[in-house]
Design a protein around this motif. Structure first.
Motif, PDB file in Angstrom:
ATOM      1  N   PRO A 124      -1.128  41.451  -9.921  1.00  0.00           N
ATOM      2  CA  PRO A 124      -1.858  42.361 -10.736  1.00  0.00           C
ATOM      3  C   PRO A 124      -1.300  42.473 -12.359  1.00  0.00           C
ATOM      4  N   HIS A 125      -0.038  41.817 -12.432  1.00  0.00           N
ATOM      5  CA  HIS A 125       0.512  41.797 -13.830  1.00  0.00           C
ATOM      6  C   HIS A 125      -0.459  41.178 -14.835  1.00  0.00           C
ATOM      7  N   ARG A 126      -0.255  39.917 -14.648  1.00  0.00           N
ATOM      8  CA  ARG A 126      -1.068  39.017 -15.600  1.00  0.00           C
ATOM      9  C   ARG A 126      -1.924  37.860 -14.893  1.00  0.00           C
TER      10      ARG A 126
ATOM     11  N   LYS B  84       7.178  36.856  -4.231  1.00  0.00           N
ATOM     12  CA  LYS B  84       7.777  37.053  -5.779  1.00  0.00           C
ATOM     13  C   LYS B  84       6.963  36.393  -6.497  1.00  0.00           C
ATOM     14  N   CYS B  85       6.215  36.786  -7.627  1.00  0.00           N
ATOM     15  CA  CYS B  85       5.655  36.250  -8.413  1.00  0.00           C
ATOM     16  C   CYS B  85       6.548  35.252  -9.426  1.00  0.00           C
ATOM     17  N   ILE B  86       6.106  34.031  -9.797  1.00  0.00           N
ATOM     18  CA  ILE B  86       7.089  33.142 -10.481  1.00  0.00           C
ATOM     19  C   ILE B  86       6.942  33.263 -12.062  1.00  0.00           C
ATOM     20  N   TYR B  87       6.124  34.263 -12.368  1.00  0.00           N
ATOM     21  CA  TYR B  87       5.809  34.557 -13.967  1.00  0.00           C
ATOM     22  C   TYR B  87       6.918  35.336 -14.383  1.00  0.00           C
ATOM     23  N   HIS B  88       6.824  36.626 -13.912  1.00  0.00           N
ATOM     24  CA  HIS B  88       7.691  37.574 -14.364  1.00  0.00           C
ATOM     25  C   HIS B  88       8.666  38.485 -13.260  1.00  0.00           C
TER      26      HIS B  88
HETATM   27 FE1  FES Z   1       3.094  38.057 -11.879  1.00  0.00          FE
HETATM   28 FE2  FES Z   1       3.705  38.712 -14.446  1.00  0.00          FE
HETATM   29  S1  FES Z   1       2.089  37.540 -13.751  1.00  0.00           S
HETATM   30  S2  FES Z   1       4.704  39.037 -12.696  1.00  0.00           S
END
Ligand code: FES
Ligand code: FE
Length: 462
Positions: free
Chosen positions: A89-91, A107-111
């Protein structure tokens, strides 16, 4: 809201023509129709995603496609199965980039936003600095959750949170599917992860065939009567005519589900030397247990099924069919070279991957209570016959791309598919099961009813 027309002015309702039982071929290639299907069909109905035995432990998960969206299917600490959108839901990054595994923290690898196996938001790195939660509270930051049902261990999910129950969706077909998926005390489990391969074809070429198309067996799979250990032979060793196998009972559903019930009489009389009409239910079960069951398990059937279901299971059991829109099951009795019969249990999903691409996913199943030796034989023989490496479905998956290419032709797309073989028989006398039932040589009805439900969904409100 619903658009009753395509961009070129064609009414969606006119893609399927009830008066003459025709379907416009463009439906098998048109990108605009494909996009609508993702919303109006896969975005709405109950989607088959897998079997709960694939994720037996807390934290286990697999990643699958639900229409055009990817989902995570996971088991939480309480043992509940969850299905949630694999979109951060972040990006918008995919939260899981794996096919499956075990974790209590996705855990999302992006942020680094993190989620529980039930999709709830746990937190983010340096949360105090970067994720103040000023506009939205934590409860609003989880993964989007689908509505989930387990049926005989099969995992189904829908985005239609307020829509019909799974039982309503199955309708009359449930009476028959219970004979396959809910017949034993401990139920079925998968024999390993599913096989997967991509076919360059529109998903409906395979989907409508899964609505119990028996007719093609005589031609496309003709080698079944001619080649190898499985070949059906006459007493004198010549190749058997397959057309007697095409007689049976076919059942369609207003929701597009379909099944073919095939007469066991010839198999039972070959195994016993007796007329099956003279035999009791128990004698028939002893001679030929239901496909995939060991003879020691048949006493479980009476606990789980009604006497009427047992009657059908021992005379004219469901052997192939589909769950709308893209699932095929086969609970098939395979003659063995030594004269015995082996059951093979398989489930396929034809997952759409674009207007001219599908992913063929093949699960092989066994009863949890089946002895190891039987499970190994089922696995081996099902792999040999069905799915990615199987002999039978290499035939089918060769036709679907040709059909899809035909539907792209300037002239081909203006042609129609024809469903002209109409049952006029009705159910056999005394048939105890519900649904739209017909007996006789296989016809086009079950596939036609599949298209009628496709039309209903494509023209109704989202
Ligand atoms: Fe998943 Fe930013 S897109 S933490
Ligand atoms: Fe086939």
């Amino acid at each position: 809201q619903t658009s009753p027309m395509l961009a070129d002015g064609t009414k969606i309702a006119d893609l399927v023509l009830p008066a003459t039982r025709e379907v416009q071929m463009r439906v098998l290639s048109d990108p605009e129709i494909y996009e609508l299907e993702m919303e109006r069909i896969f975005g709405k109905i109950w989607n088959f995603l897998g079997h709960e035995s694939e994720i037996p432990n807390s934290g286990d998960f697999v990643v699958r496609d639900m229409g055009s969206d990817q989902v995570i299917i996971s088991r939480d600490k309480a043992g509940e199965v969850h299905v949630m959108l694999n979109v951060c839901p972040h990006r918008g990054m995919r939260v899981s980039v794996l096919d499956g595994g075990n974790t209590q923290i996705h855990k999302c690898i992006y942020h680094g936003w993190a989620f529980r196996p039930n999709g709830d938001f746990i937190g983010a790195p340096v949360e105090k600095e970067c994720m103040h939660g000023k506009m939205m509270c934590k409860e609003e930051l989880g993964l989007k959750k689908a509505r989930v049902t387990l049926y005989g261990g099969l995992i189904f999910a829908t985005w239609n949170i307020e829509g019909p129950s799974f039982e309503d969706f199955l309708g009359d077909a449930k009476w028959y599917y219970d004979m396959l998926f809910k017949r034993s005390d401990r139920g079925l489990e998968v024999l390993g992860p599913p096989q997967r391969f991509v076919v360059r074809a529109n998903w409906k070429a395979a989907g409508e065939q899964s609505a119990a198309d028996g007719f093609h067996t005589l031609t496309l799979h003709r080698w079944l009567g001619e080649v190898g250990n499985y070949a059906k032979k006459n007493e004198d060793g010549t190749s058997a005519d397959l057309s007697p196998e095409m007689y049976g009972v076919e059942i369609s559903s207003p929701h597009g589900h379909a099944l073919r019930c095939i007469d066991l009489a010839r198999k039972i009389s070959r195994l016993t030397g007796l007329d099956p009409k003279e035999l009791s239910v128990q004698q028939k079960l002893d001679a030929l247990p239901p496909a995939g069951m060991h003879k020691d398990m048949v006493e479980q059937l009476a606990r789980n099924l009604s006497p009427e279901q047992l009657q059908v299971l021992t005379t004219m059991p469901p052997q192939v069919g589909g769950i709308f829109p893209n699932v095929l099951f086969g609970f098939v009795y395979i003659p063995q070279p030594d004269g015995s019969v082996l059951g093979s249990l398989t489930l396929h999903a034809y997952v759409p991957r674009g207007p001219d691409k599908l992913e063929f996913v093949n699960w092989i199943l066994a009863e949890k209570d089946a002895p190891q030796e039987l499970r190994e034989r089922i696995l081996k023989q099902t792999i040999q016959l069905f799915g990615t490496s199987g002999m039978v479905e290499q035939d089918d998956s060769d036709t679907w791309p040709h059909i899809t290419l035909s539907a792209k032709g300037a002239m081909g797309k203006k042609q129609t598919l024809k469903y002209q073989a109409v049952y006029e028989t009705g159910a056999p006398e005394g048939w105890p099961g519900p649904g739209m039932v017909n007996e006789g040589f296989t016809k086009d009805d079950t596939q036609w009813h599949w298209w009628m439900y496709w039309r209903e969904l494509m023209t109704s409100e989202v």
